[in-house]
Design a protein around this motif. Structure first.
Motif: not given
Length: 131
Positions: A89-91, A34-44
């Motif tokens: 995300a890295l944290e 969760e970041y700034e109240g949003k459901l987040c994921f990551c990619t390249n």
């Protein structure tokens, strides 16, 4: 939101579907926050998944949990290009540091701008959560 994140983290692996033209494309994922109240994921941004989401931001996520419980999340995503989102995300998942850095030019964080999460079970029960 926390219920969704907990479910995905407990599942460890969940599946994200995009579209490439009229062909669905599915791949395993393992990061959520969760970041700034949003459901987040990551990619390249060198991956086909990134290109597919840029062309068509509608995605779906599916996961199986314990005792036949399921979670599906469908909606549209956007990208958060801020350095702060990447650092967070890295944290949250330090293992990502073996692949990415906030300033590498390839690491991307994306989030649902709208969507619906549906918790279900094998008996047909379901609970919907709007994102």
């Amino acid at each position: 939101m926390q219920e969704i994140i907990q479910f995905l983290n407990e599942a460890k692996v969940f599946y994200l579907a995009t579209a490439e033209g009229d062909q669905p494309r599915v791949r395993p994922m393992g990061f959520v926050m969760e970041y700034e109240g949003k459901l987040c994921f990551c990619t390249n941004n060198k991956k086909e998944m990134y290109k597919q989401m840029k062309a068509n931001p509608k995605i779906e996520i599916s996961a199986c949990g314990n005792e036949g419980k399921t979670l599906r999340i469908a909606g549209s995503v956007a990208f958060n290009t801020s350095r702060e989102a990447k650092v967070k995300a890295l944290e949250v998942n330090p293992h990502l540091k073996t692949m990415y850095s906030p300033d590498d030019g390839i690491f991307e964080v994306f989030y649902f701008i709208q969507g619906t999460a549906v918790f279900g079970d094998m008996k047909g029960g379901k609970k919907e959560v709007k994102l």
